[in-house]
Design an enzyme around this catalytic site. Structure first.
Site, mmCIF file in Angstrom:
data_model
loop_
_atom_site.group_PDB
_atom_site.id
_atom_site.type_symbol
_atom_site.label_atom_id
_atom_site.label_comp_id
_atom_site.label_asym_id
_atom_site.label_seq_id
_atom_site.Cartn_x
_atom_site.Cartn_y
_atom_site.Cartn_z
ATOM 1 N N GLY A 40 -14.981 -66.188 7.483
ATOM 2 C CA GLY A 40 -14.106 -66.106 8.480
ATOM 3 C C GLY A 40 -14.195 -64.758 8.788
ATOM 4 O O GLY A 40 -14.851 -64.015 8.240
ATOM 5 N N ALA A 41 -12.415 -64.018 8.838
ATOM 6 C CA ALA A 41 -12.365 -63.062 9.455
ATOM 7 C C ALA A 41 -12.405 -61.578 8.430
ATOM 8 O O ALA A 41 -13.814 -60.745 8.943
ATOM 9 C CB ALA A 41 -10.801 -62.646 10.196
ATOM 10 N N TRP A 42 -11.895 -61.890 7.237
ATOM 11 C CA TRP A 42 -12.452 -61.444 6.562
ATOM 12 C C TRP A 42 -14.070 -60.386 5.738
ATOM 13 O O TRP A 42 -14.898 -59.857 5.970
ATOM 14 C CB TRP A 42 -11.455 -60.479 5.372
ATOM 15 C CG TRP A 42 -11.396 -59.233 4.020
ATOM 16 C CD1 TRP A 42 -10.835 -59.587 2.771
ATOM 17 C CD2 TRP A 42 -11.635 -57.767 4.988
ATOM 18 N NE1 TRP A 42 -10.655 -57.676 2.793
ATOM 19 C CE2 TRP A 42 -11.426 -57.252 3.360
ATOM 20 C CE3 TRP A 42 -12.292 -56.885 5.673
ATOM 21 C CZ2 TRP A 42 -11.458 -55.805 3.720
ATOM 22 C CZ3 TRP A 42 -12.498 -56.446 5.305
ATOM 23 C CH2 TRP A 42 -12.227 -55.101 4.216
ATOM 24 N N LYS A 279 1.007 -61.606 -2.135
ATOM 25 C CA LYS A 279 2.520 -61.338 -0.670
ATOM 26 C C LYS A 279 1.807 -62.198 0.298
ATOM 27 O O LYS A 279 2.460 -62.179 1.503
ATOM 28 C CB LYS A 279 0.977 -59.070 -0.999
ATOM 29 C CG LYS A 279 -0.416 -59.289 -1.300
ATOM 30 C CD LYS A 279 -0.988 -59.375 0.667
ATOM 31 C CE LYS A 279 -2.301 -59.230 0.096
ATOM 32 N NZ LYS A 279 -3.260 -59.236 1.440
ATOM 33 N N ARG A 340 -2.615 -62.108 9.090
ATOM 34 C CA ARG A 340 -2.300 -63.982 9.927
ATOM 35 C C ARG A 340 -1.034 -64.825 8.823
ATOM 36 O O ARG A 340 -0.656 -65.895 9.680
ATOM 37 C CB ARG A 340 -3.821 -64.298 9.010
ATOM 38 C CG ARG A 340 -5.061 -63.747 10.281
ATOM 39 C CD ARG A 340 -6.215 -64.342 9.410
ATOM 40 N NE ARG A 340 -6.567 -64.470 8.315
ATOM 41 C CZ ARG A 340 -7.382 -64.704 7.330
ATOM 42 N NH1 ARG A 340 -7.913 -66.204 7.849
ATOM 43 N NH2 ARG A 340 -8.131 -64.254 6.394
ATOM 44 N N GLN A 368 -3.539 -68.131 3.428
ATOM 45 C CA GLN A 368 -3.234 -68.213 2.463
ATOM 46 C C GLN A 368 -2.284 -68.512 2.175
ATOM 47 O O GLN A 368 -2.554 -68.983 0.766
ATOM 48 C CB GLN A 368 -4.136 -66.898 1.898
ATOM 49 C CG GLN A 368 -5.595 -66.821 2.175
ATOM 50 C CD GLN A 368 -6.485 -68.018 0.899
ATOM 51 O OE1 GLN A 368 -5.763 -67.973 -0.105
ATOM 52 N NE2 GLN A 368 -8.284 -67.281 0.915
#
Length: 404
Positions: A40-42, A279, A340, A368
């Site tokens: 994924g992105a991270w 968060k 996101r 998430q």
């Protein structure tokens, strides 16, 4: 020799690499095998940063950076159009793809004459979650989990929390058949699971990794923001925190740091994972407030209430909670500002997407926040966490005290 753009001097990077090899007891003559699980992105950005910093040492037999992603994911023509625009706007990127004879496949994909595949474009340095942010080529993209990770010394968990349990159960079976110590694991995952026995509690990804793969907890670490993946790879200055206990934390911290990414050390892994999950939930709400209200006042009021609730929840989840200050506060702020989950909230409020479309959004990857809501809702609905009502004094669970 002068350092390359965004990199520490070569001697400094070599020292960090040698220190980690020694800490992980990698034998002479074998490379330190670093494996990213999930793209994924991270996850892709994190592995690309390590490839950028240490890839040049592969020819000396000191390190090899791999990444696992599932094979066969077909990418849309819309994605190909966005990627083609990114390629043509970057002269150095255009030159690289032309020289290695890869450019024409992107021309064909833009024209609709062929489909791109996610693992194929990842080798060229593109994440299907970040079409506007070219990374570095990743030569060791592997579509077999076992082949990729069987001899890993360091594993980067870039999977959503929903996939972490099953994948690391498979990896644990694999690693227990080999000789030597279990690998060290750095988890980027932020979701949680709810359990009722032996009492109401939540389980974080690091705990799941330790339980399912039987990796000792002192070899499992959590890496958290504040940061936005694309901005970090683009060279924006950022800081992060590597959380966990054990003698490996220092060498790992130096290994993943670079001149534009300062990584701090922290003992409290569970607390920071819980905050990482929370968060994301509140970031979805922040996006909804921004879309519906659009004022700085409404957003600041929401932020204040969110921090108060987060503080209350963390006090119920851990015996020694940290104050929401420093990097914890900054991570919450940046996620609500530009991430996101905040984007998802804005799109949801505007009607451009719906919950029925699921949590995996094309071009954005896995969101998430929505999947984490259920676990915290179940936890806060448990009468084991009963609190006195602020007005009546009657004991009830936190969810029951919410306004109707």
């Amino acid at each position: 020799m002068a350092a390359s753009a965004g990199l520490a001097p070569r001697a400094e990077r070599l020292t960090a690499l040698q220190d980690l090899r020694a800490a992980l007891e990698v034998p002479a003559g074998r490379p330190l095998v670093v494996v990213g699980i999930g793209a994924g992105a991270w996850g892709a950005v994190f592995v690309a940063l390590l490839q950028k910093s240490f890839g040049e040492f592969e020819s000396e037999g000191l390190v090899q950076v791999r990444i696992y992603r599932r094979g066969g994911k077909r990418l849309s023509k819309e994605f190909a159009e966005r990627l083609f625009k990114t390629i043509n706007a970057d002269e150095a990127l255009l030159t690289r793809l032309t020289e290695n004879c890869s450019y024409l496949k992107y021309v064909d994909a833009r024209c609709g004459n062929r489909e791109l595949v996610a693992d194929e474009v990842l080798r060229d340095g593109f994440s299907d979650s970040l079409p506007s942010t070219p990374l570095v080529p990743l030569p060791h993209v592997v579509t077999s989990l076992e082949e990729c990770a069987w001899d890993a010394h360091l594993v980067i968990n870039g999977l959503p929390s929903t996939d972490t349990k099953d994948v690391f159960a498979r990896l644990g079976n694999l690693w227990r058949e080999r000789r030597g110590a279990m690998p060290a694991v750095i988890s980027l995952s932020k979701g949680v699971e709810f359990k009722t026995l032996p009492h109401a509690h939540i389980i974080t990804p690091a705990t799941l990794i330790s339980l399912k793969a039987r990796v000792p907890m002192e070899r499992v670490f959590y890496f958290g923001g504040p940061n936005i993946a694309a901005e970090i790879f683009s060279g924006e200055y950022a800081n992060a925190r590597l959380c966990g206990r054990g003698e490996l934390r220092g060498p790992l911290c130096r290994f993943v740091s670079n001149p534009a990414l300062a990584v701090w050390e922290n003992d409290s892994i569970i607390m920071h994972e819980v905050m990482g999950g929370l968060k994301n939930i509140y970031a979805v709400g922040s996006g909804i407030v921004e879309a519906l209200c659009g004022s700085a006042t409404s957003s600041s009021v929401y932020f204040a209430h969110a921090l108060s609730e987060m503080g209350l929840i963390t006090r119920m989840c851990t015996e020694q909670p940290e104050a929401i200050t420093g990097p914890l506060l900054a991570d919450t702020y940046v996620t609500m500002l530009k991430g996101r989950n905040a984007w998802y909230g804005r799109e949801l409020a505007s009607g451009r997407i719906s919950r029925e479309m699921g949590d995996n959004v094309p071009g954005k990857g896995f969101i998430q926040g929505p999947s984490t809501v259920e676990a915290f809702y179940k936890l806060l609905s448990s009468d084991e966490l009963a609190l006195p009502h602020p007005r009546t004094g009657e004991m009830s669970n936190p969810i029951a005290q919410l306004p109707a």
